[in-house]
Design a protein around this motif. Structure first.
Motif, PDB file in Angstrom:
ATOM      1  N   ARG A   1       0.918  -1.078  -0.115  1.00  0.00           N
ATOM      2  CA  ARG A   1       0.090   0.022  -0.179  1.00  0.00           C
ATOM      3  C   ARG A   1       0.803   1.282  -0.070  1.00  0.00           C
ATOM      4  O   ARG A   1       0.338   2.356  -0.613  1.00  0.00           O
ATOM      5  N   LEU A   2       1.930   1.276   0.621  1.00  0.00           N
ATOM      6  CA  LEU A   2       2.739   2.299   1.014  1.00  0.00           C
ATOM      7  C   LEU A   2       3.591   2.613  -0.561  1.00  0.00           C
ATOM      8  O   LEU A   2       3.739   3.746  -1.123  1.00  0.00           O
ATOM      9  N   ALA A   3       3.900   1.694  -1.548  1.00  0.00           N
ATOM     10  CA  ALA A   3       4.437   1.712  -2.746  1.00  0.00           C
ATOM     11  C   ALA A   3       3.108   2.188  -3.731  1.00  0.00           C
ATOM     12  O   ALA A   3       3.330   3.148  -4.530  1.00  0.00           O
ATOM     13  N   CYS A   4       1.856   1.828  -3.471  1.00  0.00           N
ATOM     14  CA  CYS A   4       0.717   2.441  -4.297  1.00  0.00           C
ATOM     15  C   CYS A   4       0.589   3.921  -3.935  1.00  0.00           C
ATOM     16  O   CYS A   4       0.382   4.703  -4.916  1.00  0.00           O
ATOM     17  N   PHE A   5       0.691   4.213  -2.777  1.00  0.00           N
ATOM     18  CA  PHE A   5       0.766   5.713  -2.424  1.00  0.00           C
ATOM     19  C   PHE A   5       1.883   6.434  -2.951  1.00  0.00           C
ATOM     20  O   PHE A   5       1.626   7.775  -3.608  1.00  0.00           O
ATOM     21  N   ALA A   6       2.942   5.822  -2.952  1.00  0.00           N
ATOM     22  CA  ALA A   6       4.152   6.754  -3.608  1.00  0.00           C
ATOM     23  C   ALA A   6       3.849   6.762  -5.293  1.00  0.00           C
ATOM     24  O   ALA A   6       4.044   7.839  -5.747  1.00  0.00           O
ATOM     25  N   ALA A   7       3.381   5.592  -5.621  1.00  0.00           N
ATOM     26  CA  ALA A   7       3.036   5.808  -7.113  1.00  0.00           C
ATOM     27  C   ALA A   7       1.887   6.829  -7.378  1.00  0.00           C
ATOM     28  O   ALA A   7       2.035   7.704  -8.588  1.00  0.00           O
ATOM     29  N   GLY A   8       0.971   6.945  -6.557  1.00  0.00           N
ATOM     30  CA  GLY A   8       0.080   8.226  -6.450  1.00  0.00           C
ATOM     31  C   GLY A   8       0.564   9.414  -6.513  1.00  0.00           C
ATOM     32  O   GLY A   8       0.295  10.237  -7.165  1.00  0.00           O
ATOM     33  N   VAL A   9       1.552   9.474  -5.769  1.00  0.00           N
ATOM     34  CA  VAL A   9       2.127  10.838  -5.515  1.00  0.00           C
ATOM     35  C   VAL A   9       2.738  11.120  -6.732  1.00  0.00           C
ATOM     36  O   VAL A   9       2.746  12.239  -7.434  1.00  0.00           O
ATOM     37  N   MET A  10       3.392  10.392  -7.447  1.00  0.00           N
ATOM     38  CA  MET A  10       4.478  10.541  -8.554  1.00  0.00           C
ATOM     39  C   MET A  10       3.684  10.643  -9.793  1.00  0.00           C
ATOM     40  O   MET A  10       3.773  11.799 -10.469  1.00  0.00           O
ATOM     41  N   ASN A  11       2.360  10.178  -9.902  1.00  0.00           N
ATOM     42  CA  ASN A  11       1.466  10.541 -10.914  1.00  0.00           C
ATOM     43  C   ASN A  11       0.779  11.845 -10.730  1.00  0.00           C
ATOM     44  O   ASN A  11       0.586  12.806 -11.734  1.00  0.00           O
ATOM     45  N   ALA A  12       0.496  12.310  -9.585  1.00  0.00           N
ATOM     46  CA  ALA A  12      -0.024  13.500  -9.200  1.00  0.00           C
ATOM     47  C   ALA A  12       1.085  14.529  -9.694  1.00  0.00           C
ATOM     48  O   ALA A  12       0.754  15.734 -10.172  1.00  0.00           O
ATOM     49  N   THR A  13       2.394  14.412  -9.275  1.00  0.00           N
ATOM     50  CA  THR A  13       3.285  15.200  -9.592  1.00  0.00           C
ATOM     51  C   THR A  13       3.320  15.218 -11.198  1.00  0.00           C
ATOM     52  O   THR A  13       3.641  16.617 -11.622  1.00  0.00           O
ATOM     53  N   ALA A  14       3.317  14.452 -11.763  1.00  0.00           N
ATOM     54  CA  ALA A  14       3.519  14.219 -13.307  1.00  0.00           C
ATOM     55  C   ALA A  14       2.280  15.273 -13.824  1.00  0.00           C
ATOM     56  O   ALA A  14       2.636  15.985 -15.015  1.00  0.00           O
ATOM     57  N   ALA A  15       1.151  15.093 -13.375  1.00  0.00           N
ATOM     58  CA  ALA A  15       0.094  15.918 -13.745  1.00  0.00           C
ATOM     59  C   ALA A  15       0.318  17.201 -13.540  1.00  0.00           C
ATOM     60  O   ALA A  15      -0.098  18.175 -14.231  1.00  0.00           O
ATOM     61  N   ALA A  16       0.462  17.585 -12.296  1.00  0.00           N
ATOM     62  CA  ALA A  16       0.785  19.087 -12.061  1.00  0.00           C
ATOM     63  C   ALA A  16       2.031  19.716 -12.967  1.00  0.00           C
ATOM     64  O   ALA A  16       1.661  20.819 -13.303  1.00  0.00           O
ATOM     65  N   LEU A  17       2.995  18.965 -13.118  1.00  0.00           N
ATOM     66  CA  LEU A  17       3.822  19.644 -14.241  1.00  0.00           C
ATOM     67  C   LEU A  17       3.492  19.853 -15.391  1.00  0.00           C
ATOM     68  O   LEU A  17       3.749  20.827 -16.088  1.00  0.00           O
ATOM     69  N   PHE A  18       2.490  18.660 -16.031  1.00  0.00           N
ATOM     70  CA  PHE A  18       1.763  19.105 -17.261  1.00  0.00           C
ATOM     71  C   PHE A  18       1.034  20.113 -17.097  1.00  0.00           C
ATOM     72  O   PHE A  18       1.000  21.207 -18.138  1.00  0.00           O
ATOM     73  N   ILE A  19       0.105  20.411 -16.247  1.00  0.00           N
ATOM     74  CA  ILE A  19      -0.727  21.580 -16.028  1.00  0.00           C
ATOM     75  C   ILE A  19       0.215  22.650 -15.867  1.00  0.00           C
ATOM     76  O   ILE A  19      -0.227  23.954 -16.476  1.00  0.00           O
ATOM     77  N   THR A  20       1.146  22.730 -15.294  1.00  0.00           N
ATOM     78  CA  THR A  20       1.808  24.231 -15.024  1.00  0.00           C
ATOM     79  C   THR A  20       2.903  24.399 -16.139  1.00  0.00           C
ATOM     80  O   THR A  20       3.800  25.147 -16.061  1.00  0.00           O
ATOM     81  N   GLY A  21       2.791  23.578 -17.279  1.00  0.00           N
ATOM     82  CA  GLY A  21       3.668  23.760 -18.487  1.00  0.00           C
ATOM     83  C   GLY A  21       5.341  23.356 -18.335  1.00  0.00           C
ATOM     84  O   GLY A  21       5.956  23.966 -18.992  1.00  0.00           O
TER      85      GLY A  21
END
Length: 254
Positions: free
Chosen positions: A100-120
């Motif tokens: 579950r900890l690994a799932c959480f970390a993957a979730g954070v990395m996906n969210a980070t990538a999404a935020a980077l796309f949004i911010t250009g």
């Protein structure tokens, strides 16, 4: 279970938290445990390729949700209720803490990538996503999880540093007479606590722990840090029936 009996992939599953399974059971779970990371990786890859942050955010929510719901990862549910019946495979058990900890970390990395796309910043987003996909590819092919490996090293370095007890097990213990022990400070306890909980502040635990002899204790605090420290301290003093529940919000789910 002797580690010598296990293949590298099975040892990796044990490192992910599947410690109470026999070699035969691990073999039966082998391919089923690949399903969720395969699907999530495919969604991440598609989100990166199409530069669609909403897809990455969706996968992020799945991973973070899985951390708080051991038996309710949507992809695990799809596997258990649909896919496995096509192959007459065994059902997947609830995800242990390390997975579950690994799932959480993957979730954070996906969210980070999404935020980077949004911010250009698509180039950086793809680097973050690429690292995640590489790590997931290793998990899919070998079951080796880098975060579980780091967690395992940390456990060995700190000595008996365990993740919180599974909620299902905690409920069984509570029904069998276990008691909630709140290790927050008295002023925190006064502002609200679980019904029936007793207050043994971590700062005073050393001199008051004798009162806990013979009891089965479910220990919680505000965030999970003090409860872990209290559990470790009690175990070092010879208490065996003490279990770290984690933070108060998690304890309320029991």
């Amino acid at each position: 279970m002797s580690q010598e009996q296990l293949s590298f992939q099975q040892k990796s599953l044990v490192q992910q938290g599947y410690k109470d399974f026999t070699p035969q059971q691990l073999k039966q779970l082998d391919w089923g445990l690949r399903f969720t990371p395969i699907v999530c990786s495919a969604l991440t890859a598609y989100g990166l390729y199409t530069e669609r942050p909403e897809i990455l955010l969706t996968v992020s929510v799945l991973g973070i949700w899985a951390f708080f719901a051991p038996a309710a990862h949507p992809m695990d549910l799809i596997y258990n209720h649909v896919v496995r019946h096509l192959f007459q495979a065994v059902a997947l058990p609830p995800n242990p803490f390390q997975r579950r900890l690994a799932c959480f970390a993957a979730g954070v990395m996906n969210a980070t990538a999404a935020a980077l796309f949004i911010t250009g910043a698509p180039e950086i987003a793809k680097v973050v996503g690429g690292v995640l996909l590489a790590l997931q590819a290793i998990v899919i092919t070998t079951h080796f999880c880098a975060l579980s490996w780091i967690y395992d090293i940390g456990v060995k370095m700190m000595g008996n540093w365990e993740g919180p007890i599974e909620l299902a097990q905690a409920r069984e213990l509570l029904q069998s007479g276990a008691e909630f022990i709140d290790v927050r400070e008295p002023n925190e306890f006064a502002r609200g606590h679980l019904e029936g909980a007793q207050n043994f502040p971590l700062s005073q635990l050393e001199k008051e722990m004798s009162q806990l002899k013979g009891k089965t204790c479910l220990i919680y605090c505000a965030s999970g840090m003090r409860s872990q420290m209290a559990t470790k301290q009690l175990k070092q003093r010879g208490f065996t029936e003490v279990y770290n529940v984690g933070g108060m919000s998690r304890a309320k789910e029991i």
